[in-house]
Design an enzyme around this catalytic site. Structure first.
Site, PDB file in Angstrom:
ATOM      1  N   CYS A   5      39.917  32.868  49.406  1.00 14.13           N
ATOM      2  CA  CYS A   5      39.260  32.624  50.685  1.00 14.13           C
ATOM      3  C   CYS A   5      40.032  31.665  51.576  1.00 14.13           C
ATOM      4  O   CYS A   5      40.927  30.958  51.121  1.00 14.13           O
ATOM      5  CB  CYS A   5      37.876  32.050  50.454  1.00 14.13           C
ATOM      6  SG  CYS A   5      36.879  33.064  49.372  1.00 14.13           S
ATOM      7  N   GLY A  52      41.425  36.496  53.109  1.00 12.01           N
ATOM      8  CA  GLY A  52      40.177  37.194  52.817  1.00 12.01           C
ATOM      9  C   GLY A  52      39.823  38.139  53.935  1.00 12.01           C
ATOM     10  O   GLY A  52      39.678  37.702  55.082  1.00 12.01           O
ATOM     11  N   ASN A 105      36.939  27.359  49.129  1.00 14.11           N
ATOM     12  CA  ASN A 105      38.070  28.172  48.658  1.00 14.11           C
ATOM     13  C   ASN A 105      38.441  27.652  47.268  1.00 14.11           C
ATOM     14  O   ASN A 105      38.644  26.457  47.089  1.00 14.11           O
ATOM     15  CB  ASN A 105      39.253  28.017  49.626  1.00 14.11           C
ATOM     16  CG  ASN A 105      40.550  28.639  49.102  1.00 14.11           C
ATOM     17  OD1 ASN A 105      41.625  28.139  49.383  1.00 14.11           O
ATOM     18  ND2 ASN A 105      40.457  29.707  48.344  1.00 14.11           N
ATOM     19  N   GLY A 106      38.510  28.561  46.319  1.00  4.83           N
ATOM     20  CA  GLY A 106      38.834  28.175  44.949  1.00  4.83           C
ATOM     21  C   GLY A 106      37.876  28.844  43.984  1.00  4.83           C
ATOM     22  O   GLY A 106      37.244  29.843  44.331  1.00  4.83           O
ATOM     23  N   TYR A 162      53.189  34.203  46.874  1.00  8.44           N
ATOM     24  CA  TYR A 162      52.569  35.368  47.508  1.00  8.44           C
ATOM     25  C   TYR A 162      51.466  35.049  48.500  1.00  8.44           C
ATOM     26  O   TYR A 162      51.387  35.654  49.561  1.00  8.44           O
ATOM     27  CB  TYR A 162      51.975  36.282  46.430  1.00  8.44           C
ATOM     28  CG  TYR A 162      51.134  37.414  46.964  1.00  8.44           C
ATOM     29  CD1 TYR A 162      51.720  38.584  47.465  1.00  8.44           C
ATOM     30  CD2 TYR A 162      49.741  37.315  47.003  1.00  8.44           C
ATOM     31  CE1 TYR A 162      50.947  39.606  47.969  1.00  8.44           C
ATOM     32  CE2 TYR A 162      48.959  38.345  47.512  1.00  8.44           C
ATOM     33  CZ  TYR A 162      49.567  39.490  47.990  1.00  8.44           C
ATOM     34  OH  TYR A 162      48.805  40.506  48.494  1.00  8.44           O
TER      35      TYR A 162
HETATM   36  P1  AMP Z   1      50.428  45.942  41.058  1.00  8.57           P
HETATM   37  O1  AMP Z   1      50.468  47.325  41.561  1.00  8.57           O
HETATM   38  O2  AMP Z   1      49.103  45.658  40.403  1.00  8.57           O
HETATM   39  O3  AMP Z   1      51.557  45.547  40.182  1.00  8.57           O
HETATM   40  O4  AMP Z   1      50.458  45.040  42.364  1.00  8.57           O
HETATM   41  C1  AMP Z   1      51.488  44.163  42.613  1.00  8.57           C
HETATM   42  C2  AMP Z   1      51.547  43.878  44.079  1.00  8.57           C
HETATM   43  O5  AMP Z   1      50.317  43.352  44.552  1.00  8.57           O
HETATM   44  C3  AMP Z   1      52.616  42.843  44.348  1.00  8.57           C
HETATM   45  O6  AMP Z   1      53.643  43.500  45.010  1.00  8.57           O
HETATM   46  C4  AMP Z   1      51.989  41.820  45.246  1.00  8.57           C
HETATM   47  O7  AMP Z   1      52.559  41.888  46.532  1.00  8.57           O
HETATM   48  C5  AMP Z   1      50.538  42.183  45.325  1.00  8.57           C
HETATM   49  N1  AMP Z   1      49.690  41.131  44.733  1.00  8.57           N
HETATM   50  C6  AMP Z   1      49.966  40.275  43.762  1.00  8.57           C
HETATM   51  N2  AMP Z   1      48.919  39.467  43.498  1.00  8.57           N
HETATM   52  C7  AMP Z   1      47.946  39.827  44.328  1.00  8.57           C
HETATM   53  C8  AMP Z   1      46.613  39.383  44.571  1.00  8.57           C
HETATM   54  N3  AMP Z   1      46.111  38.387  43.865  1.00  8.57           N
HETATM   55  N4  AMP Z   1      45.894  40.000  45.527  1.00  8.57           N
HETATM   56  C9  AMP Z   1      46.398  41.008  46.225  1.00  8.57           C
HETATM   57  N5  AMP Z   1      47.651  41.480  46.057  1.00  8.57           N
HETATM   58  C10 AMP Z   1      48.417  40.912  45.130  1.00  8.57           C
END
Ligand code: AMP
Length: 483
Positions: free
Chosen positions: A15, A41, A116-117, A256
């Site tokens: 968030c 979010g 947030n958290g 990220y």
């Molecule tokens: P996956 O297909 O599950 O391996 O998704 C990995 C991708 O999701 C990475 O390229 C990140 O850019 C993105 N990602 C990583 N962590 C998150 C997160 N917590 N929420 C949304 N996207 C994420």
């Protein structure tokens, strides 16, 4: 088939929070601040304003720009102080009752809170409160804060809040609004970000500095780990009510989650991501012709990688910006389709080339699998995947949306098996020390790590009471709260 991206029927959240004190168009400013925090979010948002006499509350599902428009916001949410929240939830379950800020009329007066958290003992505390008669109207861990404030025996409002927060474990960066004050609190480890800003004399609290930039506010300083600031007509009071601990900010915010144009704890997020790419190139550089990022999250690291490896940086994959984040899609099949909707290979750049593909992280591996297939179909002669973080091998219980451990590719496969799974010629991840070096450290201190890196190391810096209790197998946020 999974009902949700994470294979369970519950909510996961991350968030953004924003608040401004004593400014005529408070709710409109909050709307703009939340717009800049939309990446934290996208599922729902809410604003609570106080007009000197009463509180006004509004919460909606959807994007800020679609649900809060400037003209009507001021009519519906009049007042000179306001706080707001953007919420990420991967399913609609729980509905508006879980959308923040939460507001309650307490014996000490009205109080709104945006958080947030994730509070890691919220479920345990909630059960205790329920046994003593508390009635909860949401499944959010944030509501626990209101109940603890309401039942505190302390006399002064600020002491009630300190009392409440001292009972809670985990990650919390929160903004609260009472009739005569705006309060910011950061947990003792400072896991999530929170900054203090100023707009022509009006104090602001926000998750990230990008929310200050959008309205031309200045960044005064970061709220410190374990600090509470009480902003009132008499000024800004800083208190350190918790037992002092060595801060451990979430390193995944740098990898990220945070926006690249934000500055957190003296570091520029884009700059860190570029340095991460440089470290990655130093650690592992296959013979290749071009460096291609998985847009947008892989772009800064790929720029750093290309610079360090002395290879051309090319946009070999183009992203369609009108599709939400891959993770938001509600079913497995749509998630797969989402990747195709979102990315397209640029054949002209890729055909016949040995490609280094850079992404920030591999979670389930779904994105990487699809992207690699796409790059191969566009004619790449070799695909070498380089990941700008260590393998994500443990779930986050502090507010970042990650699937349960069993669903994390790195928790069930070796790197060679992962390379086979996503069909690349080679695969390498940044080392944990490399990640720390990119953040300006000499490496990870084994005894006292400088960051929370639990998603990469499984080293959780707080107790996980809700996980440990025999009958409390899930964190409350997974039942629909937090953020
Ligand atoms: P996956 O297909 O599950 O391996 O998704 C990995 C991708 O999701 C990475 O390229 C990140 O850019 C993105 N990602 C990583 N962590 C998150 C997160 N917590 N929420 C949304 N996207 C994420």
């Amino acid at each position: 088939m999974d009902e949700t991206p994470f294979g369970d029927d519950t909510l996961h959240e991350e968030c953004g929070v924003f608040g401004i004190f004593q400014r005529t168009d408070a709710a409109a400013v909050v709307t703009l601040g939340l717009h800049a925090l939309q990446h934290r979010g996208q599922e729902a948002a809410g604003i609570v304003a106080h007009d000197g006499t009463q509180f006004h509350v509004e919460r909606h599902a959807g994007l800020i720009g679609d649900t809060f428009t400037k003209a009507s916001v001021l009519e519906r949410l009049p007042g000179e102080s306001a706080i707001g929240h953007t919420r990420y939830a991967t399913t609609g379950g729980g509905g508006l009752r879980n959308v923040q800020p939460f507001f309650a009329e307490l014996s000490a007066g009205g109080f709104a809170v945006a958080h947030n958290g994730n509070i890691t003992n919220a479920l345990t505390v909630q059960r205790e409160l329920q046994r003593r008669g508390s009635i909860f109207s949401s499944t959010s861990d944030t509501e626990t804060i209101l109940h603890l404030v309401a039942t505190s025996g302390a006399r002064l409002f600020v002491d009630k809040l300190i009392d409440a927060m001292s009972r809670l474990e985990g990650a919390f960066s929160l903004v609260g609004l009472s009739a005569n004050s705006m309060i910011g609190v950061r947990d003792p480890l400072g896991i999530r970000p929170l900054v203090l800003g100023d707009l022509e004399g009006s104090p602001i609290l926000a998750s990230e500095t990008c929310a200050l930039d959008i309205i031309g506010a200045t960044h005064v300083r970061d709220i410190e780990a374990g600090e509470m600031v009480v902003i009132s007509e008499s000024g800004i009071e800083s208190i350190f009510p918790f037992q002092t601990r060595r801060p451990r900010f979430c390193i995944f915010e740098y990898v990220y989650f945070a926006r690249p144009d934000s500055n957190i704890e003296g570091r520029n997020v884009y700059d860190i991501r570029k340095k991460i790419g440089m470290e990655l190139a130093r650690e592992s550089h296959p013979e290749a012709d071009i460096v291609v990022p998985v847009p947008d999250s892989g772009v800064p690291a790929a720029i750093g990688y290309a610079q360090e490896a002395n290879l051309p940086f090319e946009l070999g994959i183009i992203r369609n910006h009108y599709v939400g984040r891959t993770f938001i899609q509600p079913t497995d099949s749509i998630r797969h389709m989402g990747v195709k909707l979102k990315h397209n290979a640029n054949r002209k750049m890729i055909e016949g080339k040995r490609v280094v593909l850079v992404d920030d992280s591999i979670v389930r591996g779904t994105t990487s699998q699809k992207i690699v297939q796409m790059v191969r179909e566009a004619g790449a002669s070799e695909v070498h995947m380089r990941i700008a973080s260590p393998p994500t091998s443990a779930s986050c219980f502090y507010g970042v949306d990650t699937p349960e451990k069993a669903k994390l590719l790195a928790s069930r496969m070796t790197i060679d098996e992962m390379a086979e799974f996503i069909q690349v010629d080679s695969l390498a991840f940044l080392s944990i020390d490399g990640l720390y070096r990119a953040c300006g450290e000499t490496g990870r201190h084994k005894v006292a790590p400088q960051f929370c890196d639990a998603c990469f190391t499984g080293d959780y810096p707080t107790s996980l009471t809700d996980q440990d209790g025999a009958d409390n197998v899930r964190q409350l946020s997974l039942l629909g709260g937090a953020g």
